[in-house]
Write an enzyme that holds these catalytic residues in place. Structure first.
Site, PDB file in Angstrom:
ATOM      1  N   CYS A   1     -15.318 -66.825-110.530  1.00 47.15           N
ATOM      2  CA  CYS A   1     -15.172 -65.395-110.130  1.00 47.15           C
ATOM      3  C   CYS A   1     -16.072 -64.562-111.265  1.00 47.15           C
ATOM      4  CB  CYS A   1     -13.732 -65.107-110.346  1.00 47.15           C
ATOM      5  SG  CYS A   1     -12.598 -65.751-108.933  1.00 47.15           S
TER       6      CYS A   1
ATOM      7  N   HIS B   1     -12.437 -59.523-102.651  1.00 47.77           N
ATOM      8  CA  HIS B   1     -12.986 -60.055-103.821  1.00 47.77           C
ATOM      9  C   HIS B   1     -13.962 -61.179-103.175  1.00 47.77           C
ATOM     10  CE1 HIS B   1     -13.710 -62.271-107.144  1.00 47.77           C
ATOM     11  NE2 HIS B   1     -12.430 -63.107-107.360  1.00 47.77           N
TER      12      HIS B   1
ATOM     13  N   CYS C   1     -10.813 -62.434-114.506  1.00 49.22           N
ATOM     14  CA  CYS C   1     -10.328 -63.553-115.029  1.00 49.22           C
ATOM     15  C   CYS C   1     -11.073 -64.742-114.105  1.00 49.22           C
ATOM     16  CB  CYS C   1      -8.723 -63.933-114.668  1.00 49.22           C
ATOM     17  SG  CYS C   1      -8.527 -63.355-113.120  1.00 49.22           S
TER      18      CYS C   1
ATOM     19  N   GLY D   1     -11.604 -69.129-113.067  1.00 49.92           N
ATOM     20  CA  GLY D   1     -11.026 -70.356-112.778  1.00 49.92           C
ATOM     21  C   GLY D   1     -11.337 -71.270-114.014  1.00 49.92           C
TER      22      GLY D   1
END
Length: 413
Positions: free
Chosen positions: A92, A367, A397, A399
């Site tokens: 992300c 997103h 944040c 993964g």
């Protein structure tokens, strides 16, 4: 060290990431191409053949997003063949990582002019499809790309479970999460009505002549009362498979409190965003206008089961590198992967509510995984200019237990 400046930041509208979404029939390479071809229109003296590289984030690099979508995006734009491109994947954080890579090249003196950003067509390349076929039972192994030793050693769980671990560990309630989500929808609705995104949205013209020029995901009707009636999406699979795994890492919790569902997590959408970055030399050579300066950047690693706590450590590192404090930052763009994430960051860093995601975030707007970081940075630049404020911090944040953050400063000229 040379300075790296943001001179432009644009994006597509964000459309629902399913077969009914208005961008589902647009190839992701074409989403990129439309943005690339807009840059010389907005920056009249820009000579695209002088661009040193095009760097794009993309998470699910299969199907239409396979190979090197950055290079193919350049080709789809019919840019000069001399302009190269490469693709990055920090999950992300990929779009912001691409921007940070570009800034680092410019700061080092290696490059003078770079386009960076990201793209994700979540309707055409389903999230997780790069991990192969998954079921509830093998999802942890699938997230380790077929390596059960990693999955078992780190007790890997889906991100929704990780978000629920954060909520449990840091006492974030379902009511808080739904109130935050409702606020995101309200702020996004106000921003849209006030045309705050119009400066940066580049309409997509489809092959049938249809124009897509508005964000499709926001829904102002999703107020607190509506959101509070939505089920906790990860409760069933958690209690069936993953809670026991998570509690191996966090036995002190006793039980996972599942609070996240479709209304207080980020929307699945298609979209892309790019940022044009330049050195002082390139600004003068191409008659560009400096809008913001890249002040500092940071990435961090975190415990992989809880996974999503990285924005705190990455933000602290970026602030330290910039010589700034939390209170110096005028605007915070904290990606709303799940409501617990920005709430956790706010509590840990003591950030005033009125400085966080002032135009809504990914819960309301969606997103598009690989593109979000670049889109958030562009949103921050626009809002700094609108408010005549000075500093913004963009953080996501990531993964696998990572975080990324970038501090920018508005400049005039």
């Amino acid at each position: 060290m040379a300075e790296a400046y943001v001179v432009d930041a644009i994006r597509t509208p964000r459309a629902r990431g399913n077969k009914r979404g208005s961008l589902a029939d647009v190839h992701p390479q074409e989403l990129v191409a439309g943005l690339l071809n807009e840059l010389p229109k907005r920056n009249k003296d820009l000579k695209v053949e002088k661009i040193n590289d095009v760097i794009l984030g993309c998470v699910t690099q299969v199907g239409d997003q396979a190979a090197c979508i950055a290079r193919y995006g350049v080709m789809a734009a019919h840019w000069p063949q001399e302009v190269p491109g490469y693709t990055v994947n920090r999950f992300c954080g990929s779009g912001l990582q691409a921007v940070n890579d570009a800034a680092a090249y410019i700061q080092s003196g290696a490059f003078d002019l770079v386009v960076a950003g990201g793209v994700e067509s979540m309707s055409r390349c389903k999230m997780g499809s790069d991990a192969g076929e998954t079921t509830e039972e093998n999802m942890g192994t699938a997230m380790s790309i077929g390596n059960p030793k990693i999955a078992a050693h780190y007790n890997l769980v889906p991100q929704g479970i990780s978000a629920d671990i954060i909520a449990t560990k840091y006492n974030i309630t379902r009511e808080e999460a739904d109130q935050f989500a409702a606020s995101s929808q309200k702020k996004a609705d106000e921003a849209i009505k006030d045309n705050r995104f119009a400066k940066s949205i580049v309409p997509v013209k489809k092959d049938d002549g249809t124009i897509v020029d508005k964000d499709e995901y926001p829904n102002a009707k999703w107020d607190f009362a509506y959101l509070s009636r939505m089920p906790a999406l990860f409760k069933g699979v958690g209690e069936k498979v993953f809670d026991a795994m998570a509690l191996k890492t966090y036995p002190e919790l006793g039980k996972i409190n599942h609070i996240h569902g479709g209304g207080n997590a980020s929307g699945v959408v298609d979209g892309a965003g790019v940022v044009l970055l330049a050195s002082e030399k390139a600004v003068k050579e191409h008659g560009l206008k400096k809008r913001a300066r890249i002040v500092s950047m940071a990435v961090s690693g975190e415990e992989p089961t809880i996974m999503l706590t990285g924005p705190v450590s990455a933000s602290k590192l970026a602030l330290e590198k910039a010589g700034l404090k939390v209170e110096d930052i005028d605007l915070w763009e904290i990606n709303e992967a799940f409501a617990a994430v920005p709430l956790y960051v706010q509590k840990q860093l003591n950030i005033p509510t009125e400085k966080i995601n002032v135009n809504g975030g990914s819960i309301a707007l969606g997103h598009p995984l690989g593109g979000t970081g670049a889109i958030l940075l562009g949103t921050a630049v626009d809002e700094l200019e609108r408010r005549k404020a000075r500093y913004a911090l963009i953080t996501l944040c990531i993964g696998g237990g990572m975080g990324i953050a970038t501090v920018i400063e508005r400049v005039d000229g």
